[in-house]
Design a protein around this motif. Structure first.
Motif, PDB file in Angstrom:
ATOM      1  N   THR A   1       0.860  -1.187   0.000  1.00 42.14           N
ATOM      2  CA  THR A   1       0.000   0.000   0.000  1.00 42.14           C
ATOM      3  C   THR A   1       0.896   1.236   0.000  1.00 42.14           C
TER       4      THR A   1
ATOM      5  N   GLU B   1       1.276   3.237   2.420  1.00 39.62           N
ATOM      6  CA  GLU B   1       1.937   3.257   3.723  1.00 39.62           C
ATOM      7  C   GLU B   1       2.881   2.064   3.918  1.00 39.62           C
ATOM      8  N   ARG B   2       2.709   1.052   3.124  1.00 40.51           N
ATOM      9  CA  ARG B   2       3.487  -0.184   3.212  1.00 40.51           C
ATOM     10  C   ARG B   2       4.119  -0.410   1.848  1.00 40.51           C
TER      11      ARG B   2
ATOM     12  N   GLU C   1       5.852  -0.470   7.739  1.00 42.80           N
ATOM     13  CA  GLU C   1       4.650   0.287   7.409  1.00 42.80           C
ATOM     14  C   GLU C   1       4.840   1.649   8.077  1.00 42.80           C
TER      15      GLU C   1
END
Length: 153
Positions: free
Chosen positions: A60, A62-63, A86
């Motif tokens: 993602t 954030e990840r 993350e």
């Protein structure tokens, strides 16, 4: 007077970066540690990576798909320590295979997390993440993070 601990004195163990592997959307830096002086072989590394594949969540914003895997031939077992970032949070999963095998299983929640030698690598991973990613939130240097060569023996 205190009793001696039922263990030998701490000695550094052979520790080396073994490369960066592309696993789906993830880039995983693999580091080997050895209690015997012989780093985990390609079969142990691949088995640990295969086990890690099942644990890595979707990438993602954030990840961003940066992870590390420590493959440690210890005195009790073959260990795999998987960590991924993350943002500023590290997620860790511990894996274990009996010595002489590469059949990794997830360590239960009440089991061990990491040993003193593995934590040295985790600390270097943290330092690299801070220097290359967290200190540069508008321009993270993921290649720089992955290019740090971990060697602690």
């Amino acid at each position: 007077m205190t009793a001696p601990l039922p263990m030998p004195a701490y000695r550094p163990r052979l520790t080396r970066t073994l490369g960066v592997e592309q696993r789906g959307d993830w880039r995983v830096r693999v580091t080997g540690i050895s209690a015997t002086g012989v780093l985990p072989d390609a079969a142990a590394q691949e088995a640990a990576l295969d086990a890690a594949d099942k644990l890595l969540p979707p990438v993602t914003a954030e990840r961003p798909g940066m992870a590390f895997l420590i493959v440690h031939t210890g005195t009790e077992a073959l260990w795999g320590i998987l960590g991924w970032w993350e943002l500023d949070i590290l997620y860790v999963r511990s894996l274990r295979a009996d010595l002489g095998t590469t059949d990794f299983h997830l360590v239960p929640p009440d089991g061990p997390t990491a040993c003193a030698w593995e934590l040295l690598v985790v600390d270097q991973e943290r330092q690299s993440w801070v220097a290359h990613v967290l200190s540069r939130p508008h321009d993270p240097d993921y290649d720089g993070y992955l290019s740090v060569n971990l060697g602690l023996s």
